[in-house]
Motif scaffolding. Structure first.
Motif, PDB file in Angstrom:
ATOM      1  N   PRO A   1       0.811  -1.224   0.000  1.00  0.00           N
ATOM      2  CA  PRO A   1       0.000   0.000   0.000  1.00  0.00           C
ATOM      3  C   PRO A   1       0.843   1.272   0.000  1.00  0.00           C
ATOM      4  O   PRO A   1       0.477   2.264  -0.645  1.00  0.00           O
ATOM      5  N   ALA A   2       1.978   1.259   0.702  1.00  0.00           N
ATOM      6  CA  ALA A   2       2.837   2.446   0.724  1.00  0.00           C
ATOM      7  C   ALA A   2       3.434   2.722  -0.657  1.00  0.00           C
ATOM      8  O   ALA A   2       3.538   3.881  -1.079  1.00  0.00           O
ATOM      9  N   GLU A   3       3.826   1.670  -1.356  1.00  0.00           N
ATOM     10  CA  GLU A   3       4.366   1.852  -2.707  1.00  0.00           C
ATOM     11  C   GLU A   3       3.305   2.391  -3.649  1.00  0.00           C
ATOM     12  O   GLU A   3       3.555   3.305  -4.455  1.00  0.00           O
ATOM     13  N   LEU A   4       2.101   1.852  -3.575  1.00  0.00           N
ATOM     14  CA  LEU A   4       1.017   2.321  -4.431  1.00  0.00           C
ATOM     15  C   LEU A   4       0.666   3.780  -4.124  1.00  0.00           C
ATOM     16  O   LEU A   4       0.376   4.569  -5.040  1.00  0.00           O
ATOM     17  N   ALA A   5       0.725   4.151  -2.858  1.00  0.00           N
ATOM     18  CA  ALA A   5       0.438   5.537  -2.490  1.00  0.00           C
ATOM     19  C   ALA A   5       1.473   6.485  -3.083  1.00  0.00           C
ATOM     20  O   ALA A   5       1.130   7.575  -3.571  1.00  0.00           O
ATOM     21  N   LEU A   6       2.739   6.097  -3.062  1.00  0.00           N
ATOM     22  CA  LEU A   6       3.788   6.937  -3.641  1.00  0.00           C
ATOM     23  C   LEU A   6       3.633   7.033  -5.151  1.00  0.00           C
ATOM     24  O   LEU A   6       3.832   8.104  -5.747  1.00  0.00           O
ATOM     25  N   MET A   7       3.247   5.927  -5.793  1.00  0.00           N
ATOM     26  CA  MET A   7       3.007   5.962  -7.228  1.00  0.00           C
ATOM     27  C   MET A   7       1.892   6.953  -7.561  1.00  0.00           C
ATOM     28  O   MET A   7       1.986   7.727  -8.533  1.00  0.00           O
ATOM     29  N   ARG A   8       0.844   6.973  -6.766  1.00  0.00           N
ATOM     30  CA  ARG A   8      -0.258   7.914  -7.003  1.00  0.00           C
ATOM     31  C   ARG A   8       0.195   9.360  -6.782  1.00  0.00           C
ATOM     32  O   ARG A   8      -0.243  10.278  -7.492  1.00  0.00           O
ATOM     33  N   THR A   9       1.074   9.565  -5.819  1.00  0.00           N
ATOM     34  CA  THR A   9       1.599  10.913  -5.576  1.00  0.00           C
ATOM     35  C   THR A   9       2.400  11.407  -6.778  1.00  0.00           C
ATOM     36  O   THR A   9       2.256  12.564  -7.204  1.00  0.00           O
ATOM     37  N   LEU A  10       3.233  10.539  -7.342  1.00  0.00           N
ATOM     38  CA  LEU A  10       4.003  10.906  -8.533  1.00  0.00           C
ATOM     39  C   LEU A  10       3.077  11.197  -9.714  1.00  0.00           C
ATOM     40  O   LEU A  10       3.276  12.161 -10.450  1.00  0.00           O
ATOM     41  N   LYS A  11       2.072  10.360  -9.883  1.00  0.00           N
ATOM     42  CA  LYS A  11       1.114  10.560 -10.972  1.00  0.00           C
ATOM     43  C   LYS A  11       0.417  11.909 -10.836  1.00  0.00           C
ATOM     44  O   LYS A  11       0.297  12.665 -11.809  1.00  0.00           O
ATOM     45  N   GLN A  12      -0.021  12.246  -9.654  1.00  0.00           N
ATOM     46  CA  GLN A  12      -0.718  13.503  -9.421  1.00  0.00           C
ATOM     47  C   GLN A  12       0.194  14.699  -9.671  1.00  0.00           C
ATOM     48  O   GLN A  12      -0.227  15.721 -10.227  1.00  0.00           O
ATOM     49  N   ALA A  13       1.466  14.559  -9.308  1.00  0.00           N
ATOM     50  CA  ALA A  13       2.403  15.669  -9.481  1.00  0.00           C
ATOM     51  C   ALA A  13       2.717  15.930 -10.952  1.00  0.00           C
ATOM     52  O   ALA A  13       2.798  17.084 -11.387  1.00  0.00           O
ATOM     53  N   LEU A  14       2.886  14.877 -11.733  1.00  0.00           N
ATOM     54  CA  LEU A  14       3.304  15.026 -13.127  1.00  0.00           C
ATOM     55  C   LEU A  14       2.130  15.116 -14.089  1.00  0.00           C
ATOM     56  O   LEU A  14       2.275  15.626 -15.208  1.00  0.00           O
ATOM     57  N   ASP A  15       0.981  14.598 -13.682  1.00  0.00           N
ATOM     58  CA  ASP A  15      -0.188  14.575 -14.576  1.00  0.00           C
ATOM     59  C   ASP A  15      -1.431  14.931 -13.755  1.00  0.00           C
ATOM     60  O   ASP A  15      -2.299  14.082 -13.514  1.00  0.00           O
ATOM     61  N   PRO A  16      -1.531  16.176 -13.293  1.00  0.00           N
ATOM     62  CA  PRO A  16      -2.605  16.538 -12.350  1.00  0.00           C
ATOM     63  C   PRO A  16      -4.013  16.369 -12.906  1.00  0.00           C
ATOM     64  O   PRO A  16      -4.956  16.163 -12.140  1.00  0.00           O
ATOM     65  N   ARG A  17      -4.169  16.413 -14.227  1.00  0.00           N
ATOM     66  CA  ARG A  17      -5.504  16.236 -14.804  1.00  0.00           C
ATOM     67  C   ARG A  17      -5.780  14.777 -15.167  1.00  0.00           C
ATOM     68  O   ARG A  17      -6.877  14.443 -15.628  1.00  0.00           O
ATOM     69  N   GLY A  18      -4.780  13.926 -14.976  1.00  0.00           N
ATOM     70  CA  GLY A  18      -4.964  12.491 -15.183  1.00  0.00           C
ATOM     71  C   GLY A  18      -5.255  12.095 -16.614  1.00  0.00           C
ATOM     72  O   GLY A  18      -6.031  11.158 -16.857  1.00  0.00           O
ATOM     73  N   ILE A  19      -4.607  12.746 -17.592  1.00  0.00           N
ATOM     74  CA  ILE A  19      -4.933  12.461 -18.991  1.00  0.00           C
ATOM     75  C   ILE A  19      -4.046  11.388 -19.609  1.00  0.00           C
ATOM     76  O   ILE A  19      -4.406  10.811 -20.639  1.00  0.00           O
ATOM     77  N   LEU A  20      -2.885  11.104 -19.021  1.00  0.00           N
ATOM     78  CA  LEU A  20      -1.937  10.181 -19.650  1.00  0.00           C
ATOM     79  C   LEU A  20      -2.230   8.735 -19.279  1.00  0.00           C
ATOM     80  O   LEU A  20      -2.125   8.349 -18.112  1.00  0.00           O
ATOM     81  N   ASN A  21      -2.617   7.958 -20.281  1.00  0.00           N
ATOM     82  CA  ASN A  21      -2.918   6.534 -20.078  1.00  0.00           C
ATOM     83  C   ASN A  21      -3.735   6.309 -18.809  1.00  0.00           C
ATOM     84  O   ASN A  21      -3.370   5.508 -17.946  1.00  0.00           O
ATOM     85  N   PRO A  22      -4.861   6.992 -18.665  1.00  0.00           N
ATOM     86  CA  PRO A  22      -5.619   6.891 -17.417  1.00  0.00           C
ATOM     87  C   PRO A  22      -6.133   5.478 -17.170  1.00  0.00           C
ATOM     88  O   PRO A  22      -6.547   4.776 -18.101  1.00  0.00           O
ATOM     89  N   GLY A  23      -6.073   5.078 -15.897  1.00  0.00           N
ATOM     90  CA  GLY A  23      -6.577   3.761 -15.523  1.00  0.00           C
ATOM     91  C   GLY A  23      -5.629   2.626 -15.805  1.00  0.00           C
ATOM     92  O   GLY A  23      -5.909   1.483 -15.446  1.00  0.00           O
ATOM     93  N   ARG A  24      -4.496   2.901 -16.446  1.00  0.00           N
ATOM     94  CA  ARG A  24      -3.494   1.847 -16.645  1.00  0.00           C
ATOM     95  C   ARG A  24      -2.594   1.775 -15.419  1.00  0.00           C
ATOM     96  O   ARG A  24      -2.425   2.750 -14.696  1.00  0.00           O
ATOM     97  N   VAL A  25      -2.027   0.620 -15.183  1.00  0.00           N
ATOM     98  CA  VAL A  25      -1.124   0.299 -14.064  1.00  0.00           C
ATOM     99  C   VAL A  25      -1.887   0.299 -12.738  1.00  0.00           C
ATOM    100  O   VAL A  25      -1.888  -0.690 -12.016  1.00  0.00           O
ATOM    101  N   PHE A  26      -2.518   1.417 -12.381  1.00  0.00           N
ATOM    102  CA  PHE A  26      -3.287   1.482 -11.138  1.00  0.00           C
ATOM    103  C   PHE A  26      -4.312   2.597 -11.285  1.00  0.00           C
ATOM    104  O   PHE A  26      -4.211   3.457 -12.173  1.00  0.00           O
ATOM    105  N   ASP A  27      -5.308   2.582 -10.434  1.00  0.00           N
ATOM    106  CA  ASP A  27      -6.287   3.675 -10.419  1.00  0.00           C
ATOM    107  C   ASP A  27      -5.699   4.834  -9.630  1.00  0.00           C
ATOM    108  O   ASP A  27      -5.147   4.645  -8.529  1.00  0.00           O
ATOM    109  N   ALA A  28      -5.799   6.041 -10.183  1.00  0.00           N
ATOM    110  CA  ALA A  28      -5.147   7.194  -9.562  1.00  0.00           C
ATOM    111  C   ALA A  28      -5.673   7.459  -8.165  1.00  0.00           C
ATOM    112  O   ALA A  28      -4.954   7.907  -7.282  1.00  0.00           O
ATOM    113  N   GLY A  29      -6.924   7.173  -7.917  1.00  0.00           N
ATOM    114  CA  GLY A  29      -7.468   7.348  -6.564  1.00  0.00           C
ATOM    115  C   GLY A  29      -7.711   8.815  -6.224  1.00  0.00           C
ATOM    116  O   GLY A  29      -7.428   9.714  -6.970  1.00  0.00           O
TER     117      GLY A  29
END
Length: 470
Positions: free
Chosen positions: A442-470
């Motif tokens: 869970p800690a790794e997934l949380a960090l992945m979501r933090t990186l996603k939010q920082a680099l892609d705040p609107r969630g447009i890049l390959n959304p829903g792939r790898v994990f759900d942004a949450g």
């Protein structure tokens, strides 16, 4: 169509040349799915085919402005549905960003555009007297950008490492169109964060790779290849360690085929010859790359003799020509026949600690057969780099009746019990996303979501792939 989408398409038409955008009925079917994924009944909004980094940036900036989901595509050889668009998404194809821009013989590097096929890059390196070590069966179709975005593995990982080990520098475009150019050619560069590794293996969810500086290796002058038969998995591991010790870093491939795989390939694939008799529990394909045919050949033969004397191998077939070596490799590459000749089947790309692979394979077989007594199961893989491929087939099943989801849940559950990874070299995409918790905390997934939010705040890049942004 909404006014926003119409405005977006007009903005893209204004920026791209006539061949750079397909929309509506003009969308070619080849952009609708990757190699191992079902077709979404709803088409993508459009397919953008930029010619250079500037056009990639313009496409992403427009999509960011309108909140339009984007699916980056390379050669469409993926096995995890990471590049298969869902209805209404925009495909960003990198196929027109082709070409090797430079080979630096002093630095031992190649600068290449993301849409270049792996084979084209390999051939360019070879013509210049160098080796691009990354190699996999889809080399003629897969593209460098996709190889890096999924951190591809392949046949030579045991010697040269995964795709990320071949990358010195990258150029990538962020979700808002910002171009991040870090085309470093130096092996040592500790000036701050290593930003290239954010994008390698991120499957297009953090940015779109457009160019790369790849590390090249000296071109081998000779190759030695042999197929060995073994009785126990413990002997497989002992042979691996003996080969690594005796060949002093020249071991470039260590492919293991269980008896089930060897029997099916040599017994059911037309034109496939069995260089060793069937019935041995394991078969190992060994490959040495060196620079002195006489010395390397002697060392390779001495290794086989030592392994025979130690009782590690029961039989061996040594290739004495390139034609014979190609025939041995054809056994391993015959897995490409499975989707046509062994369908339907569920294919898995997992990794486990090397010492646990034999026990894992036995445990998995027992559980699969307990659930589906009629099942056929094969095991094969690189093994020397912890990677195992598993395929499960149910004779008589149809595509509609094949219980793929149940088989996946069972296999990935066992992978989790053995502290393995549900993906060794093919990524997560959509296909493996439900099982990511078996390999990430869970800690790794949380960090992945933090990186996603920082680099892609609107969630447009390959959304829903790898994990759900949450």
């Amino acid at each position: 169509m909404s006014s926003d989408r119409a405005s977006l398409l007009q903005a893209l038409r204004d920026r791209l040349d006539p061949a750079g955008l397909q929309a509506g009925a003009d969308i070619e079917m080849r952009f609708r799915k990757d190699w191992y994924a079902p077709l979404d009944p709803q088409p993508p909004l459009a397919v953008a085919r930029p010619r250079d980094t500037g056009e990639v940036a313009a496409v992403l900036a427009a999509c960011h402005r309108y909140g339009q989901p984007v699916v980056p595509q390379g050669g469409l050889t993926g096995l995890a549905a990471g590049a298969t668009p869902r209805g209404g998404e925009l495909v960003l194809s990198l196929e027109r960003l082709r070409g090797v821009e430079a080979i630096d013989p002093q630095a031992g590097t190649m600068t290449v555009r993301a849409g270049t096929t792996l084979q084209a890059a390999q051939e360019a390196a070879r013509e210049a007297g160098w080796l691009l070590a990354l190699d996999l069966g889809a080399r003629g179709s897969c593209q460098i950008g996709g190889n890096l975005a999924t951190n591809a593995g392949g046949n030579r990982v045991i010697r040269y490492g995964m795709a990320r080990e071949q990358v010195l520098g990258l150029e990538a475009v962020l979700a808002d169109g910002t171009v991040l150019s870090a085309l470093n050619k130096m092996q040592k560069n500790n000036a701050g964060y290593d930003l290239r590794q954010l994008f390698v293996g991120s499957e297009g969810t953090l940015g779109v790779i457009t160019r790369a500086v790849l590390r090249l290796a000296p071109l081998p002058a000779c190759t030695q290849t042999a197929l060995c038969a073994l009785a126990r998995y413990e002997d497989v591991v002992a042979l691996l360690r003996l080969a690594q010790r005796r060949l002093s870093g020249r071991l470039s491939a260590f492919e293991v085929m269980w008896a089930d795989y060897y029997g099916i390939v040599t017994g059911r694939v037309p034109g496939m010859r069995a260089p060793l008799p069937a019935g041995h529990p394991f078969y190992v394909l060994l490959d040495l790359q060196g620079d002195d045919a006489a010395q390397d050949g002697a060392a390779f033969e001495a290794l086989l003799e030592a392994a025979l004397e130690a009782g590690l191998i029961a039989d061996a077939a040594l290739a004495t020509s390139q034609k014979e070596a190609d025939a041995l490799w054809a056994l391993r590459d015959a897995v490409a026949e499975f989707p046509q000749r062994w369908a339907p089947n569920a294919a898995f790309d997992v990794s486990l600690p090397i010492g646990s692979i034999g026990t894992f394979a036995d445990s998995l077989r027992a559980r699969v057969l307990a659930a589906w007594p009629q099942a056929e199961l094969v095991n094969f893989g690189h093994v020397g780099d912890s990677n195992l491929h598993v395929s499960v087939h149910l004779p008589g099943a149809t595509a509609a009746s094949f219980p793929e989801a149940e088989i996946e849940a069972l296999v990935y559950g066992v992978v989790g019990e053995f502290a393995g990874s549900i993906s060794a070299e093919h990524g997560i995409g959509l296909h493996k996303k439900p099982y990511l918790h078996h390999s990430r905390t869970p800690a790794e997934l949380a960090l992945m979501r933090t990186l996603k939010q920082a680099l892609d705040p609107r969630g447009i890049l390959n959304p829903g792939r790898v994990f759900d942004a949450g």
